[in-house]
Enzyme design. Structure first.
Site, PDB file in Angstrom:
ATOM      1  N   LYS A  18      12.682 -34.153  22.912  1.00 58.63           N
ATOM      2  CA  LYS A  18      12.637 -32.795  22.329  1.00 58.63           C
ATOM      3  C   LYS A  18      11.254 -32.533  21.788  1.00 58.63           C
ATOM      4  O   LYS A  18      10.491 -33.442  21.457  1.00 58.63           O
ATOM      5  CB  LYS A  18      13.678 -32.605  21.230  1.00 58.63           C
ATOM      6  CG  LYS A  18      13.508 -33.449  19.951  1.00 58.63           C
ATOM      7  CD  LYS A  18      12.558 -32.905  18.908  1.00 58.63           C
ATOM      8  CE  LYS A  18      12.574 -33.741  17.635  1.00 58.63           C
ATOM      9  NZ  LYS A  18      11.333 -33.768  16.881  1.00 58.63           N
ATOM     10  N   PRO A 110       8.113 -42.275  24.427  1.00 54.53           N
ATOM     11  CA  PRO A 110       7.575 -43.186  23.409  1.00 54.53           C
ATOM     12  C   PRO A 110       8.407 -43.133  22.126  1.00 54.53           C
ATOM     13  O   PRO A 110       8.935 -42.068  21.781  1.00 54.53           O
ATOM     14  CB  PRO A 110       6.150 -42.678  23.162  1.00 54.53           C
ATOM     15  CG  PRO A 110       5.921 -41.529  24.042  1.00 54.53           C
ATOM     16  CD  PRO A 110       7.164 -41.215  24.813  1.00 54.53           C
ATOM     17  N   VAL A 111       8.518 -44.261  21.437  1.00 57.48           N
ATOM     18  CA  VAL A 111       9.344 -44.311  20.208  1.00 57.48           C
ATOM     19  C   VAL A 111       8.491 -43.973  18.983  1.00 57.48           C
ATOM     20  O   VAL A 111       7.264 -44.099  19.013  1.00 57.48           O
ATOM     21  CB  VAL A 111      10.024 -45.698  20.013  1.00 57.48           C
ATOM     22  CG1 VAL A 111      10.925 -46.006  21.190  1.00 57.48           C
ATOM     23  CG2 VAL A 111       9.007 -46.791  19.796  1.00 57.48           C
ATOM     24  N   ALA A 113       7.621 -41.210  17.739  1.00 61.96           N
ATOM     25  CA  ALA A 113       6.551 -40.331  18.210  1.00 61.96           C
ATOM     26  C   ALA A 113       6.778 -38.861  17.861  1.00 61.96           C
ATOM     27  O   ALA A 113       5.954 -38.019  18.180  1.00 61.96           O
ATOM     28  CB  ALA A 113       6.416 -40.475  19.732  1.00 61.96           C
ATOM     29  N   GLY A 114       7.915 -38.533  17.242  1.00 65.83           N
ATOM     30  CA  GLY A 114       8.226 -37.124  16.970  1.00 65.83           C
ATOM     31  C   GLY A 114       8.903 -36.449  18.142  1.00 65.83           C
ATOM     32  O   GLY A 114       9.016 -35.223  18.189  1.00 65.83           O
ATOM     33  N   LEU A 115       9.381 -37.241  19.107  1.00 66.27           N
ATOM     34  CA  LEU A 115      10.037 -36.691  20.299  1.00 66.27           C
ATOM     35  C   LEU A 115      11.535 -36.978  20.306  1.00 66.27           C
ATOM     36  O   LEU A 115      12.247 -36.593  21.238  1.00 66.27           O
ATOM     37  CB  LEU A 115       9.390 -37.280  21.564  1.00 66.27           C
ATOM     38  CG  LEU A 115       7.912 -36.914  21.760  1.00 66.27           C
ATOM     39  CD1 LEU A 115       7.295 -37.731  22.896  1.00 66.27           C
ATOM     40  CD2 LEU A 115       7.774 -35.424  22.058  1.00 66.27           C
ATOM     41  N   ALA A 116      12.018 -37.688  19.293  1.00 65.51           N
ATOM     42  CA  ALA A 116      13.456 -37.953  19.103  1.00 65.51           C
ATOM     43  C   ALA A 116      14.104 -38.700  20.271  1.00 65.51           C
ATOM     44  O   ALA A 116      15.290 -38.501  20.545  1.00 65.51           O
ATOM     45  CB  ALA A 116      14.215 -36.658  18.799  1.00 65.51           C
ATOM     46  N   GLY A 117      13.348 -39.560  20.908  1.00 62.41           N
ATOM     47  CA  GLY A 117      13.909 -40.312  22.039  1.00 62.41           C
ATOM     48  C   GLY A 117      15.111 -41.153  21.638  1.00 62.41           C
ATOM     49  O   GLY A 117      16.127 -41.168  22.338  1.00 62.41           O
ATOM     50  N   SER A 119      17.170 -40.680  19.132  1.00 66.60           N
ATOM     51  CA  SER A 119      18.305 -39.792  18.822  1.00 66.60           C
ATOM     52  C   SER A 119      18.942 -39.277  20.104  1.00 66.60           C
ATOM     53  O   SER A 119      20.169 -39.151  20.202  1.00 66.60           O
ATOM     54  CB  SER A 119      17.833 -38.604  17.989  1.00 66.60           C
ATOM     55  OG  SER A 119      17.279 -39.048  16.774  1.00 66.60           O
ATOM     56  N   ASP A 152      18.683 -35.673  14.084  1.00 62.34           N
ATOM     57  CA  ASP A 152      18.310 -35.004  15.331  1.00 62.34           C
ATOM     58  C   ASP A 152      19.381 -35.118  16.419  1.00 62.34           C
ATOM     59  O   ASP A 152      19.268 -34.473  17.462  1.00 62.34           O
ATOM     60  CB  ASP A 152      17.013 -35.602  15.902  1.00 62.34           C
ATOM     61  CG  ASP A 152      15.778 -35.207  15.105  1.00 62.34           C
ATOM     62  OD1 ASP A 152      15.851 -34.221  14.354  1.00 62.34           O
ATOM     63  OD2 ASP A 152      14.750 -35.899  15.239  1.00 62.34           O
TER      64      ASP A 152
END
Ligand code: C5P
Length: 331
Positions: A18, A110-111, A113-117, A119, A152
């Site tokens: 996200k 990437p973990v 990282a602010g991309l919520a992978g 979650s 998230d």
């Protein structure tokens, strides 16, 4: 393998990353969390998860792709346990607990990282496990499981762009995005702790100043009523500063500030921060134009003209925003 296990087939889910196009912090809650007003969009960049029922009592996880930390700490295990507890004996082989699952996770996001992978993986795990078990949970129960796993996670159960409020549990789909805007992601090789960023946010101010909340409200309204990819890109300058966590993240990772500026100069585009970072983004009318931007960034890094903070080269990726109409295409 028992008969009931043999009838169950493996399931595959894509777990999208996200991006926060806006992130307004509108208050601090009694439970220590913060109330948000944030436009979340899913990206085509995704982890791939497969779940296969196995005999025995232990769930297992095998991770490939990017480094995701120790598998034992992976949120996939918590998601399987929470989903199994919520299902109880309510699956075709009940009243016994739902069977163990062998999970395979191909990590592309990437973990930290602010991309919520993580979650997104958790949401895909809950959804995929229910299908693997032939079990169902009503929307209320699914949301409760998701919210328990992380702020998230509920967003990913809904699918598509959404206005996210409260701690993250209030998710209102935004159906008005026309086209497929491209996104260039640049993630410096620095793990950023979300709790640390929120703690710094609290230390420097008690809430956002209202400007970001206003931008967030405008974008949500436009994405509800109808917005083309070109018009979204035209708003990038406003969106790039529409993140109340930016000052806090800049204090946690000071080197991000000159890097963001250098990236903006190089690409001649506004650069935003996703969530608590450190992922930086630029918007493009299409994924192919974002890919051309990615080439420019890689070339600049290669010739020493752009230096990212972190101990390794940054993750550079061209991707696209997934609208509601493009959802539902499982591999
Ligand atoms: O819910 P989750 O575990 O993903 O949140 C990580 C941390 O981010 C929380 O411990 C909290 O410090 C912070 N957070 C917050 N308000 C939110 C979401 C996250 O303060 N709405």
């Amino acid at each position: 393998m028992t008969d009931s296990l043999r009838r169950l087939s493996p399931v595959v889910r894509l777990a999208p990353a996200k991006l926060n196009l806006t992130l307004a912090v509108v208050g601090r809650r009694d439970d220590g969390y913060h109330s948000l007003h944030s436009v979340f969009v899913p990206l085509t960049l995704a982890d791939r998860l497969s779940l296969a029922p196995v005999s025995g009592h232990r769930d297992t996880l095998h991770v490939t792709g990017l480094d995701a930390g120790p598998p034992a700490d992976n949120l996939v295990f918590s998601a399987l346990a929470a989903a199994r507890a919520a299902v109880g004996g309510g699956w075709p082989g009940g009243p016994a607990p739902a069977p163990a699952l062998a999970a395979r996770l191909d990590k592309q996001i990437p973990v930290a990282a602010g991309l919520a992978g993580g979650s997104s993986d958790a949401a895909a795990t809950v959804d995929g496990a229910l299908e693997a078990w032939g079990a169902e949970l009503d929307d209320h129960a699914r949301l409760a499981v998701a919210a328990h796993l992380g702020s998230d996670v509920p967003f990913f159960l809904a699918g598509g762009p959404a206005l996210v409020e409260g701690r993250g549990e209030q998710v209102a789909p935004l159906h008005g995005l026309h086209g497929t805007p491209g996104v260039l992601l640049v993630t410096p090789d620095i793990a950023v702790s979300t709790p640390e960023v929120f703690a710094v946010f609290d230390a420097i101010r008690s809430h956002g100043d209202g400007a970001v909340r206003m931008s967030s409200g405008h974008l949500a309204e436009e994405l509800r009523s109808g917005l083309t990819a070109a018009n979204l890109v035209a708003r990038a300058g406003v969106l790039a500063s529409a993140n109340d966590l930016l000052p806090a993240t800049s204090l946690v990772v000071p080197a991000l500030v000159p890097f963001k500026r250098a990236l903006s100069r190089l690409l001649q585009r506004p650069i935003g921060l996703s969530g608590s970072g450190p992922t930086l983004w630029a918007l493009y009318p299409s994924e192919s134009e974002a890919a051309a931007g990615a080439d420019v960034v890689r070339a600049a890094i290669g010739r020493g003209g752009l230096t990212a903070p972190g101990s390794a080269e940054p993750f550079v990726c061209a991707t696209a925003i997934v609208g509601h109409s493009q959802q539902g295409s499982e591999p």
